[in-house]
Design a protein around this motif. Structure first.
Motif, PDB file in Angstrom:
ATOM      1  N   LYS A  64     -10.635 -32.415 -35.817  1.00  0.00           N
ATOM      2  CA  LYS A  64     -11.234 -31.222 -36.043  1.00  0.00           C
ATOM      3  C   LYS A  64     -12.035 -31.848 -36.268  1.00  0.00           C
ATOM      4  CE  LYS A  64      -8.063 -27.988 -35.091  1.00  0.00           C
ATOM      5  NZ  LYS A  64      -8.763 -27.000 -33.762  1.00  0.00           N
ATOM      6  N   LEU A  65     -13.334 -30.795 -36.746  1.00  0.00           N
ATOM      7  CA  LEU A  65     -15.052 -30.632 -36.476  1.00  0.00           C
ATOM      8  C   LEU A  65     -15.067 -30.521 -38.084  1.00  0.00           C
ATOM      9  CD1 LEU A  65     -18.041 -32.436 -36.712  1.00  0.00           C
ATOM     10  CD2 LEU A  65     -18.498 -30.392 -35.735  1.00  0.00           C
ATOM     11  N   ASN A  66     -15.203 -31.266 -39.388  1.00  0.00           N
ATOM     12  CA  ASN A  66     -15.907 -30.645 -40.504  1.00  0.00           C
ATOM     13  C   ASN A  66     -16.518 -31.693 -40.911  1.00  0.00           C
ATOM     14  OD1 ASN A  66     -15.819 -30.446 -43.481  1.00  0.00           O
ATOM     15  ND2 ASN A  66     -13.580 -30.883 -43.966  1.00  0.00           N
ATOM     16  N   VAL A  67     -18.225 -30.024 -40.940  1.00  0.00           N
ATOM     17  CA  VAL A  67     -19.934 -30.528 -41.221  1.00  0.00           C
ATOM     18  C   VAL A  67     -19.782 -31.337 -42.312  1.00  0.00           C
ATOM     19  CG1 VAL A  67     -21.612 -29.669 -40.927  1.00  0.00           C
ATOM     20  CG2 VAL A  67     -20.152 -29.043 -39.171  1.00  0.00           C
ATOM     21  N   SER A  68     -19.103 -30.970 -42.414  1.00  0.00           N
ATOM     22  CA  SER A  68     -19.504 -31.628 -43.809  1.00  0.00           C
ATOM     23  C   SER A  68     -19.164 -33.180 -44.206  1.00  0.00           C
ATOM     24  CB  SER A  68     -18.023 -30.941 -45.907  1.00  0.00           C
ATOM     25  OG  SER A  68     -16.985 -31.502 -45.162  1.00  0.00           O
ATOM     26  N   MET A  74     -10.570 -28.201 -27.507  1.00  0.00           N
ATOM     27  CA  MET A  74     -11.372 -29.363 -27.276  1.00  0.00           C
ATOM     28  C   MET A  74     -12.595 -29.705 -26.660  1.00  0.00           C
ATOM     29  SD  MET A  74     -10.644 -32.208 -24.798  1.00  0.00           S
ATOM     30  CE  MET A  74     -12.019 -31.785 -23.768  1.00  0.00           C
ATOM     31  N   THR A  75     -13.119 -28.700 -26.067  1.00  0.00           N
ATOM     32  CA  THR A  75     -14.088 -28.732 -25.330  1.00  0.00           C
ATOM     33  C   THR A  75     -15.813 -27.955 -26.543  1.00  0.00           C
ATOM     34  OG1 THR A  75     -13.455 -28.634 -23.069  1.00  0.00           O
ATOM     35  CG2 THR A  75     -16.096 -28.091 -24.108  1.00  0.00           C
ATOM     36  N   ARG A  76     -15.163 -26.977 -26.729  1.00  0.00           N
ATOM     37  CA  ARG A  76     -15.810 -26.113 -28.110  1.00  0.00           C
ATOM     38  C   ARG A  76     -16.238 -27.064 -29.338  1.00  0.00           C
ATOM     39  NH1 ARG A  76     -15.343 -24.573 -32.906  1.00  0.00           N
ATOM     40  NH2 ARG A  76     -13.053 -25.472 -33.488  1.00  0.00           N
ATOM     41  N   VAL A  77     -15.179 -28.058 -29.480  1.00  0.00           N
ATOM     42  CA  VAL A  77     -15.858 -29.754 -30.221  1.00  0.00           C
ATOM     43  C   VAL A  77     -16.365 -29.995 -29.909  1.00  0.00           C
ATOM     44  CG1 VAL A  77     -15.033 -30.776 -32.509  1.00  0.00           C
ATOM     45  CG2 VAL A  77     -13.278 -28.833 -31.225  1.00  0.00           C
ATOM     46  N   VAL A  78     -16.470 -30.690 -28.763  1.00  0.00           N
ATOM     47  CA  VAL A  78     -16.872 -31.796 -28.314  1.00  0.00           C
ATOM     48  C   VAL A  78     -18.420 -31.159 -28.026  1.00  0.00           C
ATOM     49  CG1 VAL A  78     -17.920 -33.296 -26.709  1.00  0.00           C
ATOM     50  CG2 VAL A  78     -15.856 -33.349 -26.872  1.00  0.00           C
ATOM     51  N   LYS A  79     -18.423 -30.031 -27.600  1.00  0.00           N
ATOM     52  CA  LYS A  79     -20.419 -29.088 -27.547  1.00  0.00           C
ATOM     53  C   LYS A  79     -20.713 -28.926 -29.446  1.00  0.00           C
ATOM     54  CE  LYS A  79     -22.192 -25.157 -25.726  1.00  0.00           C
ATOM     55  NZ  LYS A  79     -22.767 -24.416 -27.232  1.00  0.00           N
ATOM     56  N   GLU A  80     -19.837 -29.075 -29.887  1.00  0.00           N
ATOM     57  CA  GLU A  80     -20.310 -28.676 -31.419  1.00  0.00           C
ATOM     58  C   GLU A  80     -21.236 -30.055 -31.642  1.00  0.00           C
ATOM     59  OE1 GLU A  80     -17.727 -27.235 -34.721  1.00  0.00           O
ATOM     60  OE2 GLU A  80     -18.095 -25.243 -33.662  1.00  0.00           O
ATOM     61  N   ILE A  81     -20.066 -30.809 -31.770  1.00  0.00           N
ATOM     62  CA  ILE A  81     -20.732 -32.846 -32.182  1.00  0.00           C
ATOM     63  C   ILE A  81     -22.011 -33.140 -31.070  1.00  0.00           C
ATOM     64  CG2 ILE A  81     -19.862 -35.305 -31.816  1.00  0.00           C
ATOM     65  CD1 ILE A  81     -17.149 -34.613 -31.666  1.00  0.00           C
ATOM     66  N   LEU A  82     -22.421 -32.594 -30.322  1.00  0.00           N
ATOM     67  CA  LEU A  82     -23.126 -32.505 -29.110  1.00  0.00           C
ATOM     68  C   LEU A  82     -24.622 -32.093 -29.720  1.00  0.00           C
ATOM     69  CD1 LEU A  82     -21.483 -33.104 -25.687  1.00  0.00           C
ATOM     70  CD2 LEU A  82     -22.669 -34.952 -27.085  1.00  0.00           C
ATOM     71  N   GLU A  83     -24.049 -31.169 -30.632  1.00  0.00           N
ATOM     72  CA  GLU A  83     -25.168 -29.962 -30.632  1.00  0.00           C
ATOM     73  C   GLU A  83     -26.053 -30.660 -32.112  1.00  0.00           C
ATOM     74  OE1 GLU A  83     -23.746 -25.955 -31.162  1.00  0.00           O
ATOM     75  OE2 GLU A  83     -24.343 -25.997 -28.608  1.00  0.00           O
ATOM     76  N   LEU A  84     -25.148 -31.109 -32.858  1.00  0.00           N
ATOM     77  CA  LEU A  84     -24.895 -32.145 -33.940  1.00  0.00           C
ATOM     78  C   LEU A  84     -26.550 -33.165 -33.587  1.00  0.00           C
ATOM     79  CD1 LEU A  84     -21.825 -31.513 -35.858  1.00  0.00           C
ATOM     80  CD2 LEU A  84     -24.135 -30.355 -37.129  1.00  0.00           C
ATOM     81  N   ASP A  85     -25.974 -33.620 -32.877  1.00  0.00           N
ATOM     82  CA  ASP A  85     -27.151 -34.959 -32.169  1.00  0.00           C
ATOM     83  C   ASP A  85     -26.517 -35.720 -32.463  1.00  0.00           C
ATOM     84  OD1 ASP A  85     -29.360 -35.166 -31.363  1.00  0.00           O
ATOM     85  OD2 ASP A  85     -30.606 -35.934 -32.358  1.00  0.00           O
ATOM     86  N   MET A  86     -25.226 -35.689 -32.458  1.00  0.00           N
ATOM     87  CA  MET A  86     -24.225 -37.431 -32.498  1.00  0.00           C
ATOM     88  C   MET A  86     -24.103 -38.354 -31.279  1.00  0.00           C
ATOM     89  SD  MET A  86     -21.819 -35.821 -35.188  1.00  0.00           S
ATOM     90  CE  MET A  86     -21.029 -37.392 -35.945  1.00  0.00           C
ATOM     91  N   SER A  87     -23.510 -39.352 -31.321  1.00  0.00           N
ATOM     92  CA  SER A  87     -22.830 -39.560 -29.799  1.00  0.00           C
ATOM     93  C   SER A  87     -21.371 -39.664 -29.932  1.00  0.00           C
ATOM     94  CB  SER A  87     -23.366 -40.994 -30.118  1.00  0.00           C
ATOM     95  OG  SER A  87     -24.869 -41.222 -29.488  1.00  0.00           O
TER      96      SER A  87
END
Length: 637
Positions: A253-257, A296-309
């Protein structure tokens, strides 16, 4: 004939030199065509983390990675799985290295066949994939003892994952052998490895402040020159780090903080999710964990949009073949062993099928490529073979003459300290403890059974002792009778702070009517391929009504080219399946897993040897299916 007369004119020294260079170049080209490894040329600048983006050869690189463990996939299928990884739009392969398979006995190393790590690295390079290697020595991975060899536990004072000399000496010996093989495959030497992980999730353990510095130096001192990184859950990212090494995160689960916190403690550095958990593992007696493809795909998309590998753990899970599953550490009432399948509800299934997750990810990752992605490789064919009916069996007691010589001991001895396997102890399987009793009454394990014991009096089943049940009533009788405890190592804990306490078998005294039992005969039943092959060729195999536990034998006839399949045992209780001497893994009627993956590469045309070790019950029918059954699903969240 000299060079002058050969060409009919006189060549200058410069012309001769140029002609020689051309000739040498042609020779090199000729050999490089037939030997791809000769095409390797040293690179100038490897993976760097000197700014907010990774760079490779000074150019920005976003790592799109996926985990596939070579030791969980039959070697003939490595290329199929890696091609499917690349076709999904990933550019990097990550894998752990299982110390316990590569050094099964102290000082005895195995890097052949299914464990040929260098062949796996060569394959990745040939397919155009970068590699992040996670050499451990501790890997977690839902793998027995987190990948650490059980012979470490012969030392009663062992302190795993610390600078305790007994541990560091063993690590140094293993790394001397492992890294000598790995160093030539680094990016700087023309190979595919662009980064190495230092240990694994140490922030969740962190018992020794000096340990991570030791692990970092263990890599650097043996010629590792590529980027180093650590990998930790959100709460351990600081405690698991070490100076000069890039920190990365693990989560589902992506926690932006948490991402912002990583930026604060590591400013102007690339951000990476080293383990984005695409699914979850399963435990015997529970439900099958699944994780929504859309979520899962939604979280991966968010990770990529944060400019992360990102690295997908797992991209393809594979199988815990044999006795290699780990166990989940829970305080009460007991550790819970993992199932045989490591499907993980990953984008690529246990048998290499595309799932909805795969197709969603492929669509997403295609947006990060300027060229079309490769065509999807074809799927492996599968077949539901005709059911088999067992016609012969051999009782456990009749098989004991095929095992190593039994060991006599006044007190019970745990598996790891048995004088077998060149004094490396027994690592996996079952151990049979037998002693003489002269009365009935209450048998008390004193919680010294690890993990589960079938109890017999004169070969008659009495009951089961485990973490929950620690007392049994034995039938009365004053004559001498044999008390037998068949103890199974169900899988050592792979994560948590109880690693030092993972010795198996009988780990202490047991009592009958408050009296400590003594004078044991101990049989090691690790069920290695040599034993299984001796079993198949030896007697006495009989066809009368079986007693339990027993080995059951059948032949699977394959008339054409073998196909992948799944074994299904709906009327069996608990045990292990062997195909042509290979340990396919454990089955257990309590589920959730109801099928065992049988890869075609482990079969051959004609008759195939099938042996099943069953503990307590069966009607002797073996079924096959073309689809897996992992049990009733439950949301992994």
């Amino acid at each position: 004939m000299d060079m002058h007369s050969a060409f009919g004119f006189r060549l200058s020294l410069r012309q001769r030199y140029l002609l020689l260079l051309v000739a040498v170049g042609l020779v090199i080209y000729h050999f490089s065509r037939s030997r791809p490894e000769l095409r390797r040329m040293p690179r100038v600048e490897g993976l760097r983390a000197d700014s907010s983006h990774f760079t490779l050869e000074g150019k920005p690189l976003r790592i799109l990675g996926g985990s596939i463990h070579y030791f969980r996939v039959p070697r003939p299928y490595w290329e199929d799985r890696l091609l499917k990884l690349k076709a999904c739009g990933l550019n990097t392969l990550t894998t752990y290295v299982p110390w316990n398979l590569h050094e099964p006995e102290r000082g005895v190393f195995n890097f052949e066949d299914e464990l040929d790590l260098e062949a796996y690295l060569h394959l990745a390079a040939r397919l155009g994939l970068w590699v992040i290697l996670r050499p451990g020595p501790y890997i977690c991975a839902e793998w027995d003892l987190g990948g650490l060899p059980s012979w470490l536990l012969r030392d009663p004072n062992m302190k795993l994952r610390t600078t305790y000399p007994g541990y560091t000496q063993a690590v140094n010996s293993f790394f001397d052998k492992l890294l000598k093989k790995v160093v030539p495959h680094q990016y700087s030497k023309g190979g595919p490895i662009i980064a190495f992980q230092v240990e694994n999730e140490y922030g969740s353990y962190a018992k020794d402040e000096a340990f991570m510095s030791f692990m970092k130096e263990a890599l650097l001192s043996r010629g590792i020159t590529e980027l180093l990184l650590t990998s930790d859950g959100e709460r351990g990212v600081v405690r698991g780090g070490v100076k000069g090494v890039l920190k990365t995160l693990n989560f589902q689960k992506l926690n932006v903080s948490n991402v912002r916190y990583l930026e604060e403690i590591q400013p102007q550095k690339p951000k990476m999710v080293m383990e984005y958990w695409t699914g979850w593992f399963d435990l015997w007696g529970e439900l099958h964990h699944v994780y929504s493809a859309e979520e899962m795909t939604r979280v991966v998309k968010e990770i990529l949009e944060l400019d992360m590998s990102i690295n997908l753990y797992m991209f393809h899970g594979g199988t815990n073949f044999g006795f290699m599953n780990g166990a989940l550490a829970v305080k009460l009432p007991a550790p819970k062993p993992m199932v045989t399948s490591y499907d993980y509800d990953a984008p690529l299934s246990e048998a290499g099928d595309y799932t909805p997750k795969y197709h969603l990810l492929r669509n997403l990752f295609s947006l990060y490529h300027t060229q079309p992605l490769p065509e999807l490789p074809a799927l492996q064919e599968r077949k539901a073979y005709q059911p088999l009916v067992i016609q012969q069996h051999m009782s456990l007691w009749d098989s004991l003459h095929l095992t190593d010589k039994p060991f006599k001991s006044e007190r019970p001895v745990n598996m790891e300290n048995l004088p077998v396997n060149n004094n490396n102890g027994q690592s996996y399987g079952y151990t049979l403890y037998e002693t003489i009793i002269t009365s009935g009454g209450t048998l008390d394990s004193r919680n010294n059974v690890r993990d589960r014991a079938l109890v017999f009096v004169d070969k008659h089943f009495v009951g089961v002792l485990d973490y929950k049940t620690q007392e049994l009533a034995l039938p009365e009788g004053k004559e001498k009778r044999t008390l037998s405890l068949l103890v199974e190592n169900s899988g050592r804990v792979n994560f948590g702070d109880t690693l030092d306490d993972q010795r198996k078998g009988l780990v202490g005294d047991i009592e009958l009517n408050k009296q400590v039992l003594r004078d044991f005969i101990i049989h090691s039943l690790s069920m290695k391929p040599g034993f299984v092959n001796r079993l198949e060729k030896s007697g006495p195999w009989v066809s009368v009504r079986p007693s339990f536990p027993s080995f059951f034998k059948a032949k699977l006839h394959v008339s054409t080219v073998p196909k992948d399949t799944f074994i299904k045992l709906p009327t069996w209780g608990k045990g292990v399946v062997f195909i042509n001497g290979r340990n396919l893994g454990r089955y257990w009627s309590i589920g959730p897993q109801q099928t065992l993956y049988l890869p075609a590469t482990w079969l051959h045309s004609g008759n195939n040897q099938v042996i099943v070790f069953e503990e307590q019950e069966t009607d002797g029918k073996i079924q096959f299916s073309s689809i897996p059954d992992y049990g009733m699903p439950v949301d992994a969240q």
